[in-house]
Design a protein around this motif. Structure first.
Motif, PDB file in Angstrom:
ATOM      1  N   SER A 116       0.819  -1.213   0.000  1.00  0.00           N
ATOM      2  CA  SER A 116       0.000   0.000   0.000  1.00  0.00           C
ATOM      3  C   SER A 116       0.855   1.266   0.000  1.00  0.00           C
ATOM      4  N   PHE A 117       2.141   1.139   0.343  1.00  0.00           N
ATOM      5  CA  PHE A 117       3.040   2.295   0.339  1.00  0.00           C
ATOM      6  C   PHE A 117       3.836   2.423  -0.954  1.00  0.00           C
ATOM      7  N   ILE A 118       3.733   1.439  -1.823  1.00  0.00           N
ATOM      8  CA  ILE A 118       4.479   1.468  -3.088  1.00  0.00           C
ATOM      9  C   ILE A 118       3.622   2.141  -4.150  1.00  0.00           C
ATOM     10  N   PRO A 119       4.123   3.222  -4.731  1.00  0.00           N
ATOM     11  CA  PRO A 119       3.336   3.870  -5.784  1.00  0.00           C
ATOM     12  C   PRO A 119       3.331   3.021  -7.057  1.00  0.00           C
ATOM     13  N   VAL A 120       2.166   2.890  -7.653  1.00  0.00           N
ATOM     14  CA  VAL A 120       2.035   2.149  -8.908  1.00  0.00           C
ATOM     15  C   VAL A 120       2.330   3.132 -10.038  1.00  0.00           C
ATOM     16  N   PRO A 121       3.133   2.722 -11.029  1.00  0.00           N
ATOM     17  CA  PRO A 121       3.514   3.661 -12.105  1.00  0.00           C
ATOM     18  C   PRO A 121       2.335   4.266 -12.850  1.00  0.00           C
ATOM     19  N   ILE A 122       1.243   3.507 -12.964  1.00  0.00           N
ATOM     20  CA  ILE A 122       0.059   4.004 -13.655  1.00  0.00           C
ATOM     21  C   ILE A 122      -1.021   4.221 -12.597  1.00  0.00           C
ATOM     22  N   PRO A 123      -1.391   5.476 -12.341  1.00  0.00           N
ATOM     23  CA  PRO A 123      -2.363   5.742 -11.282  1.00  0.00           C
ATOM     24  C   PRO A 123      -3.800   5.417 -11.703  1.00  0.00           C
ATOM     25  N   VAL A 124      -4.080   4.135 -11.850  1.00  0.00           N
ATOM     26  CA  VAL A 124      -5.414   3.688 -12.239  1.00  0.00           C
ATOM     27  C   VAL A 124      -6.005   2.929 -11.049  1.00  0.00           C
ATOM     28  N   PRO A 125      -7.234   3.247 -10.654  1.00  0.00           N
ATOM     29  CA  PRO A 125      -7.838   2.551  -9.511  1.00  0.00           C
ATOM     30  C   PRO A 125      -7.896   1.038  -9.727  1.00  0.00           C
ATOM     31  N   GLY A 126      -7.549   0.307  -8.678  1.00  0.00           N
ATOM     32  CA  GLY A 126      -7.636  -1.150  -8.726  1.00  0.00           C
ATOM     33  C   GLY A 126      -6.373  -1.850  -9.162  1.00  0.00           C
ATOM     34  N   ILE A 127      -5.401  -1.112  -9.668  1.00  0.00           N
ATOM     35  CA  ILE A 127      -4.155  -1.743 -10.096  1.00  0.00           C
ATOM     36  C   ILE A 127      -3.199  -1.791  -8.912  1.00  0.00           C
ATOM     37  N   LYS A 128      -2.792  -3.007  -8.588  1.00  0.00           N
ATOM     38  CA  LYS A 128      -1.835  -3.240  -7.507  1.00  0.00           C
ATOM     39  C   LYS A 128      -0.820  -4.269  -7.974  1.00  0.00           C
ATOM     40  N   ILE A 129       0.293  -4.333  -7.290  1.00  0.00           N
ATOM     41  CA  ILE A 129       1.326  -5.297  -7.646  1.00  0.00           C
ATOM     42  C   ILE A 129       0.869  -6.715  -7.302  1.00  0.00           C
ATOM     43  N   GLY A 130       0.241  -6.891  -6.161  1.00  0.00           N
ATOM     44  CA  GLY A 130      -0.229  -8.212  -5.759  1.00  0.00           C
ATOM     45  C   GLY A 130       0.824  -9.030  -5.030  1.00  0.00           C
ATOM     46  N   LEU A 131       1.620  -8.375  -4.212  1.00  0.00           N
ATOM     47  CA  LEU A 131       2.690  -9.072  -3.504  1.00  0.00           C
ATOM     48  C   LEU A 131       2.181 -10.213  -2.626  1.00  0.00           C
TER      49      LEU A 131
END
Length: 172
Positions: free
Chosen positions: A26-41
């Motif tokens: 939750s603290f890692i910024p996603v390169p594309i600021p689109v809702p719902g996109i997460k890395i999924g660690l």
């Protein structure tokens, strides 16, 4: 069914690891600021749980990790999105791993799980907002799911050799 203390400890550690990864993510910024996109660690831990223990325990890890994460930082709606995506993802990953592993590597299994997670979340969102047009957002989520699934699959594959040592040296 008798559970060994050793297995309970391992599953508890996996839940803790998934929870920490979920919070760190939750603290890692996603390169594309689109809702719902997460890395999924946390899906790395789900894959590891499938490899070590199987389907039932992977569901336990997903549900408890999601519940604990939402108790710490979220709300009930976020819990519904996350748990539905997580359960569908674990189901699909287990099926692909058990039935189709001769066709798909662990990276492929992870990609299936990542895309399934997005579909599960969209399904709940469409029910909550009572509008199935939200599925028009699926292509964007599928592309991100494929990319993130490849990443988490490679990481889980890296841990696979260490998991085998644990599997063979223990009797549940």
């Amino acid at each position: 069914m008798k559970l060994s203390a050793k297995k309970i400890v391992y599953v508890s550690i996996l839940i803790s690891q998934a929870l920490v990864l979920n919070i760190v993510e939750s603290f890692i910024p996603v390169p594309i600021p689109v809702p719902g996109i997460k890395i999924g660690l946390a899906n790395i831990v789900t894959l590891v749980t499938i490899l070590m223990f199987g389907f039932k325990d992977s569901l336990i890890v997903v549900v408890l990790r999601t519940l604990l994460a939402q108790l710490l930082v979220g709300n009930i709606t976020a819990f519904l999105f996350s748990v539905s995506g997580g359960i569908l993802s674990a189901c699909i990953m287990y099926i692909v791993y058990k039935r189709y592993s001769r066709y798909f590597s662990l990276v492929g299994v992870s990609v299936f799980g990542s895309v399934a997670h997005n579909v599960g979340q969209l399904l709940v969102a469409s029910i909550v907002i009572n509008n199935f047009l939200i599925f028009s957002y699926l292509p964007v989520l599928m592309i991100s799911g494929i990319i993130m699934g490849i990443f988490t699959g490679f990481v889980a594959n890296f841990f696979r050799k260490y998991i085998k040592n644990i599997e063979y040296n223990s009797r549940w």
